[in-house]
Structures are given as structure tokens and as C-alpha cells.
Design an enzyme around this catalytic site. Structure first.
Site, PDB file in Angstrom:
ATOM      1  N   GLY A 271       0.712  48.733 -84.857  1.00 26.92           N
ATOM      2  CA  GLY A 271       1.409  47.811 -83.974  1.00 26.92           C
ATOM      3  C   GLY A 271       2.896  47.728 -84.240  1.00 26.92           C
ATOM      4  N   CYS A 272       3.445  46.501 -84.134  1.00 25.07           N
ATOM      5  CA  CYS A 272       4.886  46.294 -84.279  1.00 25.07           C
ATOM      6  C   CYS A 272       5.402  46.716 -85.651  1.00 25.07           C
ATOM      7  CB  CYS A 272       5.227  44.825 -84.030  1.00 25.07           C
ATOM      8  SG  CYS A 272       4.907  44.252 -82.344  1.00 25.07           S
ATOM      9  N   ALA A 273       4.558  46.674 -86.665  1.00 24.21           N
ATOM     10  CA  ALA A 273       4.988  47.036 -88.017  1.00 24.21           C
ATOM     11  C   ALA A 273       5.205  48.528 -88.196  1.00 24.21           C
ATOM     12  CB  ALA A 273       3.969  46.548 -89.040  1.00 24.21           C
ATOM     13  N   ALA A 274       4.713  49.329 -87.254  1.00 29.27           N
ATOM     14  CA  ALA A 274       4.680  50.781 -87.452  1.00 29.27           C
ATOM     15  C   ALA A 274       6.052  51.428 -87.500  1.00 29.27           C
ATOM     16  CB  ALA A 274       3.841  51.438 -86.363  1.00 29.27           C
TER      17      ALA A 274
ATOM     18  N   MET B 106       6.697  43.023 -88.934  1.00 25.03           N
ATOM     19  CA  MET B 106       5.354  42.465 -89.106  1.00 25.03           C
ATOM     20  C   MET B 106       4.454  43.006 -88.014  1.00 25.03           C
ATOM     21  SD  MET B 106       6.280  38.472 -89.983  1.00 25.03           S
ATOM     22  CE  MET B 106       7.218  38.282 -88.464  1.00 25.03           C
TER      23      MET B 106
END
Length: 350
Positions: A141-144, A335
Site C-alpha cells: 500500500g502507501c508504505a511501499a 505508513m
């Protein structure tokens, strides 16, 4: 023995279709207000999101019709492929390299599924060698954007002299749903967008900055904060209202732990480069990291111009920070689902 890994270039790409926030608000009201009684309580999110415009895989009119898995994944394969090729080509040009110079490609994406993966589909077009190592990663997700960069750096570190292409690509808008009469779905229509970013890493000297350290923190019992639910229509967003206060309470100590494991403290960081998940999340990040409110200016500028593109967004921020001039050391933070926090530190070269 691990080698020094340096960042040679960063590049970004977005689809052609543009949706202004006023257009998104008007269309959402027309599509949802008469069917979802709580819509009136959510309309303010479009004005308060800190977003002026966004880029999307399809024109706004496409989202007014119902679409299932075949439509969504066909759009993903087409547009994700285009953005992958554009971002990779720009990154290669920025590094003064050709596709044949790449030894390994790491691709992160959580908004579409294609098999063979995007790197294989584009191998001939881009000119990758037959012996290239491919590492497609799904689900971060956004953490990638941060955790994927860490993965790419570690792969380069154990391969002396090798060059790694890292690509983050998300088409978040393809998950917009007409059938989901929920608060998270409405918020998603006000916040999320599409884009891609690419970086070139190499073990050895030269480049913009050294990838100095990386780390992650997985928070226990937090599976319900962010993620996908999957049904016959496609992805459906899971997004908890508690994210900003959670971030303000938990992120700072988690980042302190990651830095400490690498012999660093917050005092060693000249600037934090953060994933701009939204204005409230940015405020929470500034509070938990002890930063002056409003100091994450590049983050707010990217959010305003592009929206939250999930994983590539933090790399758009990095691109701006590089153009403005990096301090001696920066820490990239994002995150994502898990719920997790990722951190990569970079030390300026030159």
C-alpha cells in the site's frame, strides 16, 4: 559483504486525465447525495483535503458507470504499463543509462493485478536483458514507496556493481465504487489519485545520495486501519477514522526505534520526507515527529497538485526535495496496511 548503495535518479509520471477537486465534489454529490444520507456530513472533506487537482487513469465520466473486475484490470494493465514505461525511461535518462544496464527491477503496486507482471510485459519494449531479475511486490500500500526503496537498496547492496530499477505505480481511482455507500468510499473519492515514480540505484560511488539505512515497524492488532476488502466488483477500501490520532500517538516512537536500530536519532535528520496521506495525517506526523506545524511544505504541495497516489507519492516529494537541495541526511517515512511504518535514510553525496 554489503556494498554502498547510491541513488542515481528519481523520475515521476502521471496519466493524462485530470480531475479538479471541484469537479470531483460535484460529481460525487450527484452520484451519492440522494442515496447516502450521511453524504452531507462528508461533503467538507473535498474542501478540507488540501487537494486542487488529481490525475486519473480514466476521465471523470468513466466513473459514473458501474465497472467490474474485467474493466478495472484492463484499465490497470493499459495505464499502469504506460506509466511504468514513462517513469522508467525518465529515470534511466536521468542516470545516463539504458534499460540494458539494469540488472534487477523491483516493482511495487497494490491497486491492480496482472500476470505476467508489468516488468515482463514491458521487457521487450523497454529493452531489458533476458537475465534481468524481476521482483514484483503487492500489498504494501502507501508504505511501499519507502519500503520498496529499502528492498531495492538491499538487493543492490549484496550485488557489487549491479544496478537496480525501482518502480512504484498505483491507480487508486480504479477502486472508486458506485455501490459502496460508506464513509471510507466517499473519503477515497476526495483523496486518492494515480501516478508512478521510478528510481535508479547502484552499488558503488557517485549519484545524488547514499541509501544509508532502512527499517520497518509493524503495529500489532491493527489490521482494520487500512487495506482492501475484495468482492466480485473489485477492491473496496478499508480506511479507519482513527488514523490521524493513531499516527500522532504511535508513529514517533516507531520511527525512533527504526533510527536507533541504525545508530541514529531524530537529531541526526536534517529533513523528514513524508508520504502525504492527507492534511490531517500530515499534521499528525508533524506533531509526533516534533516538527513545526506547516513545515512539511513539499508534502503539501504534492498533495495539492497530485492528491494521494499511494506508494509513489513520497517519491514525488523526494524529487522536489532533491531539486530544492537536500540537507546532509534525510529520512523518508510512510505508513501503510499492516498497519505499518517504513523509514529509509539517505545521506547526501557532495
Amino acid at each position: 559483504m554489503n556494498e554502498r548503495v547510491t541513488l542515481l535518479s528519481v523520475a515521476t509520471a502521471v496519466p493524462e486525465a485530470i480531475i479538479t477537486q471541484s469537479e470531483a465534489a460535484a460529481t460525487s454529490a450527484r452520484l451519492f447525495a440522494h442515496r447516502f444520507k450521511d453524504f452531507r456530513h462528508l461533503v467538507g472533506v473535498f474542501e478540507n483535503a488540501g487537494i486542487n487537482k488529481r490525475h486519473a487513469a480514466r476521465p471523470l465520466s468513466w466513473f459514473e458507470d458501474n465497472h467490474g473486475w474485467p474493466d478495472r484490470m484492463a484499465a490497470y494493465a493499459e495505464v499502469a504499463g504506460q506509466l511504468f514505461a514513462e517513469a522508467a525511461a525518465k529515470a534511466l535518462a536521468g542516470a545516463g543509462l539504458e534499460a540494458g544496464d539494469i540488472d534487477c527491477v523491483v516493482t511495487v503496486s497494490s491497486t491492480g493485478i496482472v500476470t505476467p507482471s508489468l516488468d515482463a510485459r514491458l521487457a521487450r519494449q523497454l529493452g531489458f536483458r533476458a537475465d534481468i531479475e524481476r521482483v514484483p511486490v503487492f500489498g504494501l500500500g502507501c508504505a511501499a514507496g519507502v519500503s520498496g526503496l529499502g528492498i531495492a537498496a538491499r538487493l543492490a547492496a549484496v550485488r557489487p556493481g549491479k544496478t537496480v530499477l525501482f518502480v512504484a505505480i498505483e491507480l487508486c481511482t480504479l477502486a472508486f465504487r458506485l455501490d459502496e455507500l460508506t464513509r471510507p468510499n466517499i473519503i477515497a473519492t476526495a483523496l486518492f489519485a494515480d501516478g508512478a515514480a521510478a528510481c535508479i540505484l547502484r552499488s558503488g560511488d557517485g549519484g545524488i545520495a547514499e541509501i544509508e539505512s532502512s527499517g520497518e515497524h509493524l503495529f500489532p492488532d491493527t489490521l482494520d486501519i487500512m487495506g482492501w476488502k475484495i468482492d466480485d466488483t473489485g477492491f473496496g477500501i478499508i480506511l479507519a477514522q482513527s488514523l490521524p490520532p493513531f499516527a500522532e500517538r504511535e508513529l514517533g516512537p516507531a520511527i525512533d526505534g527504526i533510527l536507533a536500530r541504525n545508530g541514529l536519532t531524530r537529531a541526526d535528520i536534517g529533513r523528514f520526507i513524508c508520504h502525504p496521506g492527507g492534511t490531517k495525517v500530515l499534521g499528525a506526523m508533524e506533531a509526533t515527529l516534533g516538527l513545526e506545524q506547516g513545515s512539511l511544505d513539499h508534502e503539501r504541495a504534492v498533495l495539492s497538485e497530485y492528491g494521494n497516489m499511494s506508494s509513489p507519492t513520497v517519491l514525488f516529494v523526494l524529487e522536489r526535495a532533491i531539486a530544492a537541495g537536500l540537507p546532509e541526511r534525510v529520512a523518508m517515512i510512510a505508513m501503510g496496511p499492516g498497519f505499518s511504518a517504513s523509514c529509509v535514510t539517505l545521506r547526501r553525496i557532495g
